[in-house]
Design a protein around this motif. Sequence first.
Motif, mmCIF file in Angstrom:
data_model
loop_
_atom_site.group_PDB
_atom_site.id
_atom_site.type_symbol
_atom_site.label_atom_id
_atom_site.label_comp_id
_atom_site.label_asym_id
_atom_site.label_seq_id
_atom_site.Cartn_x
_atom_site.Cartn_y
_atom_site.Cartn_z
ATOM 1 N N THR A 1 -18.958 88.179 -39.599
ATOM 2 C CA THR A 1 -18.961 87.914 -38.748
ATOM 3 C C THR A 1 -19.804 87.373 -37.296
ATOM 4 O OG1 THR A 1 -16.821 90.335 -37.914
ATOM 5 C CG2 THR A 1 -17.836 89.628 -36.142
ATOM 6 N N HIS B 1 -21.804 87.439 -33.697
ATOM 7 C CA HIS B 1 -21.985 88.623 -32.470
ATOM 8 C C HIS B 1 -22.777 87.966 -31.430
ATOM 9 C CE1 HIS B 1 -21.415 90.916 -29.609
ATOM 10 N NE2 HIS B 1 -22.624 91.575 -29.137
ATOM 11 N N ARG C 1 -15.371 86.317 -35.822
ATOM 12 C CA ARG C 1 -14.806 86.011 -37.043
ATOM 13 C C ARG C 1 -14.435 84.349 -37.952
ATOM 14 N NH1 ARG C 1 -11.880 90.963 -40.634
ATOM 15 N NH2 ARG C 1 -10.275 89.645 -40.287
ATOM 16 N N ARG D 1 -17.337 86.573 -27.517
ATOM 17 C CA ARG D 1 -18.892 86.818 -28.111
ATOM 18 C C ARG D 1 -18.727 87.138 -29.595
ATOM 19 N NH1 ARG D 1 -21.782 89.563 -23.664
ATOM 20 N NH2 ARG D 1 -24.531 89.966 -24.921
ATOM 21 N N SER D 2 -18.136 87.726 -30.028
ATOM 22 C CA SER D 2 -18.137 88.246 -31.214
ATOM 23 C C SER D 2 -17.389 87.109 -32.289
ATOM 24 C CB SER D 2 -17.470 89.016 -31.805
ATOM 25 O OG SER D 2 -18.349 90.080 -31.617
#
Length: 295
Positions: free
Chosen positions: A94, A96, A151, A148-149
């Motif tokens: 992930t 971020h 994965r 914003r994140s």
Amino acid sequence: MSPSFKLQCHFILIFLMALRGENRYLELREAADHDPFLLFGANLKRELAGEPVYRRALRCLDMLSLPGQFTFTADRPQLHCAAFLIAEPEEFITIHYDLVSIDCQRGDFLKVFDGWILKGEKFPSSQDHPLATTERYIDFCDSGLSRRSIRSSQNVAMIFFRVHEPGNGFTFTIKTDPNLFPCNAISQTPSGRFTLVVPHLRRNCSFSIIYPVVIKISDLTLGHLHGRQLKNPSAGCGGIGDFVELLGGPGLDPSKMMPLADLCYSFHGPVDIKSSSSVHPLALPTKWHLHPQPK
């Protein structure tokens, strides 16, 4: 001097130059044309004992193999940069964004790719990844901090970036999450024990070992449900259903490799297979165990 030894020496020289900060020798016409494997070394996995968050500066060409916070700040225009991210085979990555200061209007960009690209080849290949290649790119200049994140779908990901103005840059944090059923993975090490369990999914999977190894498959369980396979097996398996195909080659894309062996039936007991280059076993819904050992 053998070609493989000369290649290893070349990689070591480039890596040492990067550590000395001689980035002018590492400017890329295309970041994807450079080999991320040169950034592997004895300190691939740093120990984090006693440190809650690992932090360091990000280089224009970099390899990240551990969670932490990384900051890139341009000291001059950096136009062709890439960071290769890798976690354990049974982990997701992930990314971020903590802070981003780039000028998209001027041509800066910050993109995450779900997988790796190297010399025009992708991992996972287009056959093995559920998304189209264009959908595997996430462009900050298009989405902004609304996403914003990000994965990854497997244990590798990649960041492309370009920053024109000195002083601009970005900060991001890498975290990993467990992947109970890894379908596509690249091994960080030339030895270890790996168990891959692919439940009943209509997809191809691949496990890549980027070192010359001896592979011991200790257990293989295959299903033979007609109509489920997505990739036609070689003539050796005769279209019986699920299968494991061992491939080898110098590139990254399993779909462009040469077949080494086909495993068409379930078995118990070790089977040894030697490889002089990277090996990518491809599988349909299956359970199997790998024991790579340095050659």
